[in-house]
Design a protein around this motif. Sequence first.
Motif, short mmCIF file in Angstrom:
data_model
loop_
_atom_site.label_atom_id
_atom_site.label_comp_id
_atom_site.label_asym_id
_atom_site.label_seq_id
_atom_site.Cartn_x
_atom_site.Cartn_y
_atom_site.Cartn_z
N ALA A 189 0.84 -1.20 0.00
CA ALA A 189 0.00 0.00 0.00
C ALA A 189 0.87 1.25 0.00
N LEU A 190 1.91 1.25 0.83
CA LEU A 190 2.83 2.40 0.86
C LEU A 190 3.48 2.62 -0.50
N ARG A 191 3.98 1.54 -1.12
CA ARG A 191 4.62 1.67 -2.43
C ARG A 191 3.63 2.17 -3.48
N THR A 192 2.43 1.64 -3.46
CA THR A 192 1.43 2.00 -4.47
C THR A 192 1.00 3.46 -4.31
N ILE A 193 0.69 3.86 -3.08
CA ILE A 193 0.26 5.24 -2.85
C ILE A 193 1.39 6.21 -3.19
N ARG A 194 2.62 5.85 -2.84
CA ARG A 194 3.76 6.71 -3.22
C ARG A 194 3.83 6.88 -4.73
N ALA A 195 3.67 5.80 -5.48
CA ALA A 195 3.75 5.86 -6.93
C ALA A 195 2.62 6.69 -7.54
N VAL A 196 1.43 6.59 -6.96
CA VAL A 196 0.26 7.26 -7.52
C VAL A 196 0.15 8.71 -7.06
N SER A 197 0.39 8.96 -5.77
CA SER A 197 0.07 10.27 -5.19
C SER A 197 1.24 11.08 -4.68
N ARG A 198 2.40 10.47 -4.52
CA ARG A 198 3.61 11.14 -4.04
C ARG A 198 3.40 11.94 -2.75
N PRO A 199 2.87 11.30 -1.70
CA PRO A 199 2.73 12.02 -0.43
C PRO A 199 4.09 12.29 0.20
N ASP A 200 4.11 13.25 1.12
CA ASP A 200 5.35 13.58 1.84
C ASP A 200 5.65 12.57 2.95
N SER A 201 4.60 12.02 3.53
CA SER A 201 4.73 11.11 4.68
C SER A 201 3.51 10.22 4.77
N PHE A 202 3.49 9.37 5.79
CA PHE A 202 2.34 8.50 6.06
C PHE A 202 2.10 8.41 7.56
N ASN A 203 0.85 8.18 7.92
CA ASN A 203 0.49 7.66 9.24
C ASN A 203 0.04 6.23 8.98
N VAL A 204 0.60 5.28 9.72
CA VAL A 204 0.21 3.88 9.61
C VAL A 204 -0.05 3.39 11.02
N GLY A 205 -1.21 2.77 11.24
CA GLY A 205 -1.44 2.30 12.59
C GLY A 205 -2.74 1.58 12.81
N LEU A 206 -2.81 1.00 13.99
CA LEU A 206 -3.96 0.24 14.46
C LEU A 206 -4.56 0.93 15.68
#
Length: 167
Positions: free
Chosen positions: A92-109
């Motif tokens: 998901a991180l790789r795909t979103i980076r390729a599509v949207s080029r965000p600066d960062s992510f929040n990932v969590g439960l």
Amino acid sequence: MSDDGLERIWTPHRMAYVRTAVDDEGCPLCAIPGHPDGESLVVARGEVAYAVLNLHPYNPGHLMVLPYRHVADLADLTPEESGELMSMTQQALRTIRAVSRPDSFNVGLNLGRAAGGSLADHLHQHVVPRWTGDANFITVVGGTKTLPQLLEDTRALLADAWPGAPR
């Protein structure tokens, strides 16, 4: 503004959630995989886990990775579920980076209701793309989040970019 003084916001993407809630009186996250991917916003399916767009996104591309099995606690996942949950989160991180080029992510439960889990009975990991300044004027002052794209269009972009994902 309507005659009753209420401001209305048109959100057609919520119909998928409404339909799921009506179709399945149990857990909506368990019901999602039983619907067509485009309708249910499923981005990718694995053997024991899947990725789906969040119906209440913080930002465009906000998705969740979760096991098919109805399980609430991270400690109760099988080794296969744990492994695929993490590998799908990485994809998901790789795909979103390729599509949207965000600066960062929040990932969590959010494990449990007290931790903020609105669907606490079915474990799900959030993947939220972040951009510098994404909490802009309208969000901070107006208390309104703007999303520049329909969820169906976001889902199509991510599914097309996700290796092996359903189209």
